[in-house]
Design a protein around this motif. Structure first.
Motif, mmCIF file in Angstrom:
data_model
loop_
_atom_site.group_PDB
_atom_site.id
_atom_site.type_symbol
_atom_site.label_atom_id
_atom_site.label_comp_id
_atom_site.label_asym_id
_atom_site.label_seq_id
_atom_site.Cartn_x
_atom_site.Cartn_y
_atom_site.Cartn_z
ATOM 1 N N TRP A 31 0.867 -1.180 0.000
ATOM 2 C CA TRP A 31 0.000 0.000 0.000
ATOM 3 C C TRP A 31 0.902 1.229 0.000
ATOM 4 O O TRP A 31 1.861 1.306 0.769
ATOM 5 C CB TRP A 31 -0.878 0.001 1.243
ATOM 6 N N GLU A 33 0.854 5.436 0.371
ATOM 7 C CA GLU A 33 0.052 6.603 0.738
ATOM 8 C C GLU A 33 0.988 7.773 1.055
ATOM 9 O O GLU A 33 1.450 7.936 2.186
ATOM 10 C CB GLU A 33 -0.866 6.284 1.921
ATOM 11 N N VAL A 36 -0.209 10.687 4.282
ATOM 12 C CA VAL A 36 -0.976 9.710 5.052
ATOM 13 C C VAL A 36 -1.906 10.321 6.091
ATOM 14 O O VAL A 36 -2.981 9.782 6.365
ATOM 15 C CB VAL A 36 -0.029 8.679 5.704
ATOM 16 N N VAL A 42 -4.937 3.240 5.255
ATOM 17 C CA VAL A 42 -3.819 2.290 5.294
ATOM 18 C C VAL A 42 -3.894 1.405 6.537
ATOM 19 O O VAL A 42 -3.633 0.196 6.477
ATOM 20 C CB VAL A 42 -2.460 3.018 5.204
ATOM 21 N N ILE A 56 4.453 4.993 3.431
ATOM 22 C CA ILE A 56 3.657 6.157 3.801
ATOM 23 C C ILE A 56 4.575 7.352 4.064
ATOM 24 O O ILE A 56 5.780 7.197 4.278
ATOM 25 C CB ILE A 56 2.797 5.882 5.054
ATOM 26 N N PHE A 200 -2.910 5.263 -2.731
ATOM 27 C CA PHE A 200 -3.933 6.253 -2.411
ATOM 28 C C PHE A 200 -3.229 7.575 -2.150
ATOM 29 O O PHE A 200 -2.455 7.700 -1.204
ATOM 30 C CB PHE A 200 -4.738 5.821 -1.191
#
Length: 327
Positions: A31, A33, A36, A42, A56, A200
Motif C-alpha cells: 500500500w 500513501e 498519510v 492504510v 507512507i 492512495f
C-alpha cells in the motif's frame, strides 16, 4: 474496529464507503500513501490483512512523529505514558474548576508543537495526540508565522473527561516504511521488491486562484491547513501532478486513487496524464464537509475521486445500500 492514528478531522478519509480505495481484489503486496495524515485507510487494510507492507509519508512533523512512535515499541510506550500524564492533569483540572492549570497545560502543549526540541519525538507526538482532542475540528491550524492558531474548546474539554488513550492495533509482522515527503515515499517504494501495489494519494486540496472571490470557509484550503505553501499556488498543483505522474509511470503500481477538488485546470491535466492506456474514471463526490458551514454558493469546489486501474469502485457501496433498502 478503530482505525487511524489521530483524531478524525474534516477531510479525513475514514469513511471507506465514500472513499473505496481498495477494489476488493486480494492481489496487492503493498500500500502506498504519500500524504498519510491520520491514516484511516492504510491502517484499516493492514489490520484486515489486505496488505502487510506499506509505504507512507507526511510532511507535518506533528503527524510524522506519531507514526514514528507507533512503529517503535520503546517510543510507543513513552508516548502513551506522556499522553496519560497530560490527560490526567487536564481531566483533574477540569473536574476541580482549576482554570489556571487548564490554560497552563494547553499553552505547554502548544509550545511542544510550536518549538519542538530536536530528538524529543515523544513530547511532540504526545502533544499532537492530546491537542487534537481539545481543539475545534481536531485540526492543528497554523498562522502565517507558522505557529499554532487554535483555542481550547469548552465542548471538547467536556468530552475529554471520558477519553482514555489507547494506541491503535499494530502488528510487528507488518512492514511500514515511513518518509517525510511524498516523493521520498515513492523513492522507498521504487527501491523495494514489491510488484503489485495499490496507491492512495490524498494531497492538500488545490483550487486555482480567482476561482472563489472574496470567500473563505466553504471548502477551499487556507495557509493554516497546508504545509505545502500557498493552497492556491502552482506548488500545490505541481505536487499533485508530479506524484501522480510517478505513480502512473510505474507498472508495479496496479491501482491508483487520487482525491482533490475538481477544477477545469486540474481535471484537464489529470485527463492528459490518464491517456497512457490505463482504464480510469473521475467521480464527483459533491461538496466536501467543512468545519465552517457557510451558505451554499455556486462557486463551492466539488471533491473528485480519480481511479486508475483495478475495479472502478466509486458509488458501489451506496448502490448496494440502496438495493438493500429497496429489498
Amino acid at each position: 474496529m478503530k482505525t487511524g492514528l489521530l483524531h478524525p478531522y474534516p477531510g479525513s478519509k475514514k469513511d471507506w464507503h465514500k472513499y473505496p480505495v481498495w477494489d476488493e481484489r486480494y492481489c496487492y503486496d503493498a500500500w502506498i500513501e504519500p500524504c498519510v495524515g491520520a491514516g484511516h485507510q492504510v491502517h484499516r487494510y493492514l489490520a484486515t490483512g489486505i496488505v502487510n507492507r506499506a509505504f507512507i509519508a507526511d510532511i507535518d512533523p506533528a503527524v510524522y512523529t506519531v507514526w514514528q512512535a507507533w512503529q517503535d515499541p520503546t517510543l510507543r510506550e513513552a508516548v502513551a505514558f506522556s499522553v496519560h500524564r497530560w490527560a490526567a492533569s487536564i481531566q483533574k483540572a477540569y473536574a476541580t474548576g482549576d482554570e489556571d492549570t487548564l490554560i497552563s497545560n494547553f499553552n505547554a502543549l502548544c509550545h511542544e508543537i510550536n518549538a519542538p526540541i530536536p530528538g524529543h519525538e515523544v513530547g511532540l507526538a504526545a502533544a499532537s495526540i492530546v491537542l487534537r482532542k481539545l481543539v475545534f475540528g481536531g485540526v492543528l491550524r497554523c498562522n502565517a508565522q507558522g505557529t499554532l492558531n487554535v483555542a481550547l474548546s469548552k465542548d471538547k474539554l467536556r468530552a475529554f473527561q471520558a477519553w482514555e488513550f489507547k494506541w491503535p492495533y499494530v502488528n510487528p509482522k507488518w512492514t511500514v516504511c515511513l518518509a517525510d515527503s511524498a516523493h521520498a515515499c515513492l523513492d522507498e517504494f521504487e527501491a523495494s521488491a514489491c510488484e503489485r501495489a495499490i496507491a492512495f494519494f490524498d494531497p492538500p486540496y488545490w483550487v486555482p486562484k480567482g476561482s472563489r472571490p472574496g470567500r473563505r470557509g466553504t471548502g477551499a484550503l487556507t495557509p493554516a491547513y497546508t504545509h505545502h505553501g500557498d493552497p492556491q499556488g502552482e506548488e500545490l498543483k505541481e505536487l499533485c501532478l508530479s506524484v501522480l505522474e510517478r505513480l502512473l509511470s510505474n507498472p508495479r503500481v496496479e491501482r491508483i486513487v487520487v482525491t482533490n477538488y475538481i477544477s477545469p485546470e486540474l481535471a484537464a491535466a489529470v485527463e492528459a496524464m490518464g491517456k497512457g492506456g490505463r482504464a480510469w474514471r473521475l467521480t464527483p463526490l459533491g461538496e466536501l464537509t467543512t468545519m465552517n458551514r457557510g451558505m451554499i454558493r455556486d462557486d463551492c469546489p466539488v471533491e473528485g475521486f480519480w481511479e486508475f486501474g483495478g475495479r472502478m469502485m466509486a458509488g458501489r457501496y451506496e448502490q448496494q445500500q440502496l438495493l438493500e433498502v429497496a429489498a
